[in-house]
Design an enzyme around this catalytic site. Structure first.
Site: not given
Ligand code: AMP
Ligand code: ZN
Length: 118
Positions: A32-33, A101
Site C-alpha cells: 500500500d502506498i 482489494h
Molecule cells: P480503500 O479505502 O479500501 O479503497 O483503500 C484504497 C487503498 O489503496 C488505500 O489504502 C491507498 O493508500 C491505496 N492506494 C491508492 N493508490 C495506490 C497506489 N498507486 N499504489 C498502492 N496503493 C495505493
C-alpha cells in the site's frame, strides 16, 4: 469506473509502478502506498471486479484463493504471528478504490483494536 481509468487495473497492466510482492495468473499483491502498519499489502484480482458487492458465483475460486494467498503473504512479508484482513466495501465501508482489494495488515506488535480512517 472502467478498466481504462481504474488505478489498480493500471497497476495490473504495469502502466503505473507498484512495489509488487506477489503475482500469479489471477492475483497480484503490492505494498500500500500509504501504509497504516509495518506490513500493509493490497491483494487484488487481475480481473476488474468493482467491489465485494459485485461478487458473483463465478468469482468463488478467485476470492477463495485471495484468502489463501493473504495468509501466506502475511507470514512471508513479516507478520508471522497473525494479521488482519480488511475489505472496505461501498460508501458505508468507505471504499476509495473501486477495484476489489484486500488489505493485509500486520507487523511485529499487536494492531490497535480497530483501524479507523480519519
Ligand atoms: P480503500 O479505502 O479500501 O479503497 O483503500 C484504497 C487503498 O489503496 C488505500 O489504502 C491507498 O493508500 C491505496 N492506494 C491508492 N493508490 C495506490 C497506489 N498507486 N499504489 C498502492 N496503493 C495505493
Ligand atoms: Zn480495475
Amino acid at each position: 469506473m472502467n478498466t481504462d481509468t481504474c488505478i489498480f487495473c493500471k497497476i495490473v497492466r504495469g502502466e503505473i509502478p507498484s512495489r509488487k510482492v506477489f503475482e500469479d495468473d489471477e492475483l497480484m499483491a503490492f505494498h500500500d502506498i500509504n501504509p497504516m502498519a509495518p506490513v500493509h499489502l493490497l491483494l487484488i484480482p487481475r480481473e476488474h471486479i468493482a467491489s465485494m458487492a459485485e461478487l458473483e458465483q463465478r468469482h468463488r475460486n478467485v476470492v477463495g484463493n485471495m484468502m489463501l494467498v493473504a495468509n501466506r503473504l502475511a507470514v512471508e512479508q513479516g507478520s508471522p504471528e497473525g494479521f488482519r484482513l480488511i475489505v472496505n466495501t461501498g460508501r458505508i465501508g468507505r471504499q476509495d478504490v473501486y477495484h476489489l482489494h484486500m488489505h493485509v495488515i500486520g507487523g511485529a506488535s499487536p494492531l490497535p483494536g480497530m483501524i479507523m480512517k480519519s
